[in-house]
Design a protein around this motif. Structure first.
Motif, PDB file in Angstrom:
ATOM      1  N   SER A 199       1.561 -22.009 -14.651  1.00 38.31           N
ATOM      2  CA  SER A 199       0.283 -21.080 -14.479  1.00 38.31           C
ATOM      3  C   SER A 199      -0.476 -21.706 -15.501  1.00 38.31           C
ATOM      4  O   SER A 199      -0.306 -22.304 -16.694  1.00 38.31           O
ATOM      5  CB  SER A 199       0.795 -19.808 -14.829  1.00 38.31           C
ATOM      6  OG  SER A 199       1.206 -19.475 -15.999  1.00 38.31           O
ATOM      7  N   ALA A 200      -1.900 -21.411 -15.532  1.00 42.67           N
ATOM      8  CA  ALA A 200      -2.899 -21.907 -16.232  1.00 42.67           C
ATOM      9  C   ALA A 200      -4.257 -21.005 -15.883  1.00 42.67           C
ATOM     10  O   ALA A 200      -4.290 -20.472 -14.650  1.00 42.67           O
ATOM     11  CB  ALA A 200      -3.199 -23.160 -16.157  1.00 42.67           C
ATOM     12  N   THR A 201      -4.921 -20.466 -16.898  1.00 41.21           N
ATOM     13  CA  THR A 201      -6.172 -19.527 -16.886  1.00 41.21           C
ATOM     14  C   THR A 201      -7.093 -20.493 -17.375  1.00 41.21           C
ATOM     15  O   THR A 201      -7.235 -20.916 -18.404  1.00 41.21           O
ATOM     16  CB  THR A 201      -5.749 -18.497 -17.335  1.00 41.21           C
ATOM     17  OG1 THR A 201      -4.866 -17.623 -16.558  1.00 41.21           O
ATOM     18  CG2 THR A 201      -6.931 -17.398 -17.088  1.00 41.21           C
ATOM     19  N   VAL A 202      -8.478 -20.048 -16.839  1.00 45.34           N
ATOM     20  CA  VAL A 202      -9.635 -20.443 -17.298  1.00 45.34           C
ATOM     21  C   VAL A 202     -10.700 -19.518 -17.295  1.00 45.34           C
ATOM     22  O   VAL A 202     -10.526 -18.868 -16.126  1.00 45.34           O
ATOM     23  CB  VAL A 202      -9.990 -22.031 -16.994  1.00 45.34           C
ATOM     24  CG1 VAL A 202     -10.430 -22.127 -15.415  1.00 45.34           C
ATOM     25  CG2 VAL A 202     -11.511 -22.497 -17.800  1.00 45.34           C
ATOM     26  N   THR A 203     -11.511 -19.311 -18.156  1.00 47.28           N
ATOM     27  CA  THR A 203     -12.801 -18.325 -18.001  1.00 47.28           C
ATOM     28  C   THR A 203     -13.805 -18.968 -18.101  1.00 47.28           C
ATOM     29  O   THR A 203     -14.304 -19.653 -19.057  1.00 47.28           O
ATOM     30  CB  THR A 203     -12.473 -17.319 -18.930  1.00 47.28           C
ATOM     31  OG1 THR A 203     -11.467 -16.562 -18.814  1.00 47.28           O
ATOM     32  CG2 THR A 203     -13.527 -16.226 -19.066  1.00 47.28           C
ATOM     33  N   THR A 204     -14.979 -18.573 -17.179  1.00 51.79           N
ATOM     34  CA  THR A 204     -16.171 -19.335 -17.183  1.00 51.79           C
ATOM     35  C   THR A 204     -17.309 -18.040 -17.026  1.00 51.79           C
ATOM     36  O   THR A 204     -16.947 -17.189 -16.603  1.00 51.79           O
ATOM     37  CB  THR A 204     -16.505 -20.269 -15.923  1.00 51.79           C
ATOM     38  OG1 THR A 204     -16.116 -19.754 -14.862  1.00 51.79           O
ATOM     39  CG2 THR A 204     -15.520 -21.488 -16.257  1.00 51.79           C
ATOM     40  N   TRP A 205     -18.322 -18.234 -17.491  1.00 48.26           N
ATOM     41  CA  TRP A 205     -19.584 -17.339 -17.476  1.00 48.26           C
ATOM     42  C   TRP A 205     -20.227 -17.570 -16.129  1.00 48.26           C
ATOM     43  O   TRP A 205     -20.568 -18.925 -15.821  1.00 48.26           O
ATOM     44  CB  TRP A 205     -20.381 -17.206 -18.529  1.00 48.26           C
ATOM     45  CG  TRP A 205     -19.861 -16.494 -19.424  1.00 48.26           C
ATOM     46  CD1 TRP A 205     -18.760 -16.738 -20.666  1.00 48.26           C
ATOM     47  CD2 TRP A 205     -19.833 -14.939 -19.877  1.00 48.26           C
ATOM     48  NE1 TRP A 205     -18.470 -15.835 -21.603  1.00 48.26           N
ATOM     49  CE2 TRP A 205     -19.194 -14.627 -20.984  1.00 48.26           C
ATOM     50  CE3 TRP A 205     -20.832 -14.167 -19.454  1.00 48.26           C
ATOM     51  CZ2 TRP A 205     -19.094 -13.177 -21.437  1.00 48.26           C
ATOM     52  CZ3 TRP A 205     -20.938 -12.952 -19.702  1.00 48.26           C
ATOM     53  CH2 TRP A 205     -20.049 -12.526 -20.923  1.00 48.26           C
ATOM     54  N   ALA A 206     -20.633 -16.687 -15.258  1.00 46.18           N
ATOM     55  CA  ALA A 206     -21.513 -17.070 -14.127  1.00 46.18           C
ATOM     56  C   ALA A 206     -22.710 -15.994 -14.050  1.00 46.18           C
ATOM     57  O   ALA A 206     -22.364 -14.748 -14.419  1.00 46.18           O
ATOM     58  CB  ALA A 206     -20.752 -17.039 -12.942  1.00 46.18           C
ATOM     59  N   LEU A 207     -23.783 -16.189 -13.516  1.00 44.94           N
ATOM     60  CA  LEU A 207     -24.872 -15.441 -13.320  1.00 44.94           C
ATOM     61  C   LEU A 207     -25.195 -15.271 -11.728  1.00 44.94           C
ATOM     62  O   LEU A 207     -25.422 -16.527 -11.469  1.00 44.94           O
ATOM     63  CB  LEU A 207     -26.047 -15.491 -14.406  1.00 44.94           C
ATOM     64  CG  LEU A 207     -25.761 -15.521 -15.895  1.00 44.94           C
ATOM     65  CD1 LEU A 207     -27.099 -15.679 -16.461  1.00 44.94           C
ATOM     66  CD2 LEU A 207     -25.357 -13.917 -15.934  1.00 44.94           C
ATOM     67  N   PRO A 208     -25.317 -14.351 -11.185  1.00 52.33           N
ATOM     68  CA  PRO A 208     -25.979 -14.503  -9.820  1.00 52.33           C
ATOM     69  C   PRO A 208     -27.385 -14.439  -9.561  1.00 52.33           C
ATOM     70  O   PRO A 208     -28.218 -13.696  -9.630  1.00 52.33           O
ATOM     71  CB  PRO A 208     -25.822 -12.987  -9.275  1.00 52.33           C
ATOM     72  CG  PRO A 208     -25.729 -12.172 -10.443  1.00 52.33           C
ATOM     73  CD  PRO A 208     -25.407 -12.892 -11.662  1.00 52.33           C
TER      74      PRO A 208
END
Length: 374
Positions: A313-322
């Motif tokens: 398993s692996a996890t990554v977090t990104t920022w996103a704007l609508p």
């Protein structure tokens, strides 16, 4: 005054559109055909007829067509490839059948080499100019075989497992080849099959998930959600061939909203890797987006009883704007502000008009009073 609309411009535009539609399309020039390369790949993993190859040893002579299959002492035995689990130090004898479809006797060279998967997932064996160091060195077969026209010849070969062979898979291939010469270049054409060798011992199926990336692509329709594109590299760190199955999940609003999709990893040989891409829709991109990939390996071939299966398993977090929704909110806010400003100005103007009317009424009343006094 009544104005008659001009019809000249619409008629001119209609004529131009008609001419554009009626104009013939000139086809692009066709590219010259590229001659197919001599066949080198071994039997693919998907069910298919017995692979054959054709080659011309001399441009003045007819081409040679042949096939190679696993066999027993009597001839082809229906197997598509050979798969054996053997103990270190064990020696076994197998057979292959070379079938010559040509009208003349042909002498084929028999070659073995380590096996690998191409970028497109097809099984192949190292070319003759590359040195084998694994399963390809375990196989011993005669160097050449002569096969008469329209005949099939069975050839035995020996598999010798080294005493210090590590547990797990050691893929190899065996092929019959013909070398054709055209000018100063010699081209080797070959056809063969897999020889999947597994040394007994502890079987481990494991993989790593490397270079995990997640990219959010919003929809420019403010009433539609966006998509997260996930990419990563799966590397087989176990000692057997395997596939993988699991899920890719995308969570937003600090885990309050989550969407997922099935994830599959195609066949990987021992030490091999694959690039995996997945898309998850229905994501609004409201701030941090947390993407998690979890895959469980599955052993291919042989007896998997007692195998160690290790989930990755692996996890990554990104920022996103609508952006589309933000633009819509800004537009609605601007419209609301403009409407409020217009209403306020109209009210102010109405109040001014009322004050003016009252003042005029008072002035008129005072004037009327003075006339009455006179």
């Amino acid at each position: 005054m009544t104005r008659t609309p001009s019809r000249t411009l619409p008629r001119l535009l209609a004529a131009l559109v008609a001419v554009a539609i009626a104009a013939p399309t000139v086809p692009a020039a066709a590219a010259p055909a590229v001659p197919a390369a001599p066949p080198k790949a071994l039997a693919a993993a998907a069910p298919a007829p017995t692979p054959t190859a054709s080659a011309a040893a001399d441009p003045a002579k007819p081409s040679v067509t042949w096939s190679v299959q696993p066999a027993d002492q009597n001839g082809p035995d229906g197997r598509r490839w050979i798969e054996r689990t053997l103990d270190p130090g064990q020696v076994v004898t197998e057979h292959l059948a070379v079938r010559n479809f040509s009208d003349s006797t042909v002498v084929f060279s028999l070659k073995t080499a380590d096996g690998y998967l191409t970028d497109k997932g097809r099984f192949n064996m190292l070319p003759s100019n590359e040195r084998s160091v694994d399963g390809g060195t375990w196989i011993t077969v005669q160097e050449k075989v002569s096969v008469g026209p329209k005949q099939t010849t069975v050839v035995p070969f020996t598999i010798t497992v080294p005493a210090d062979a590590s547990p797990g898979d050691h893929p190899a291939g065996i092929a019959a080849t013909v070398t054709s010469s055209g000018g100063t270049v010699a081209v080797e054409s070959r056809v063969g099959f897999r020889v999947m060798l597994r040394a007994s011992g502890t079987i481990t199926a494991s993989m790593t998930i490397d270079d995990l990336t997640a990219t959010y692509t919003p929809s420019w329709n403010p009433f539609a959600s966006g998509t997260v594109k996930i990419g990563w590299t799966a590397t087989n760190t176990g000692n057997v061939s395997m596939t993988g199955a699991g899920r890719t999940s995308v969570a937003e609003l600090f885990g309050l909203v989550e969407r997922d999709t099935p994830t599959e990893v195609e066949e990987m040989l021992r030490g091999g890797n694959r690039t995996v891409e997945t898309r998850v829709g229905g994501v609004w991109g409201l701030g941090p987006v947390r993407t998690t990939v979890e895959v469980t390996p599955a052993v291919l071939g042989g007896d998997a009883t007692g195998a160690e299966i290790r989930t990755a398993s692996a996890t990554v977090t990104t920022w996103a704007l609508p952006w589309a929704q933000l633009i819509l909110v800004l537009l609605l806010g601007a419209l609301a502000f403009a409407a409020r400003t217009v209403v306020r100005r109209r009210r102010q103007r109405l109040a001014q008009l009322l004050d003016k009317a009252r003042e005029e009424g008072r002035a008129q009343a005072r004037e009327t009073g003075r006339e009455a006094v006179r």
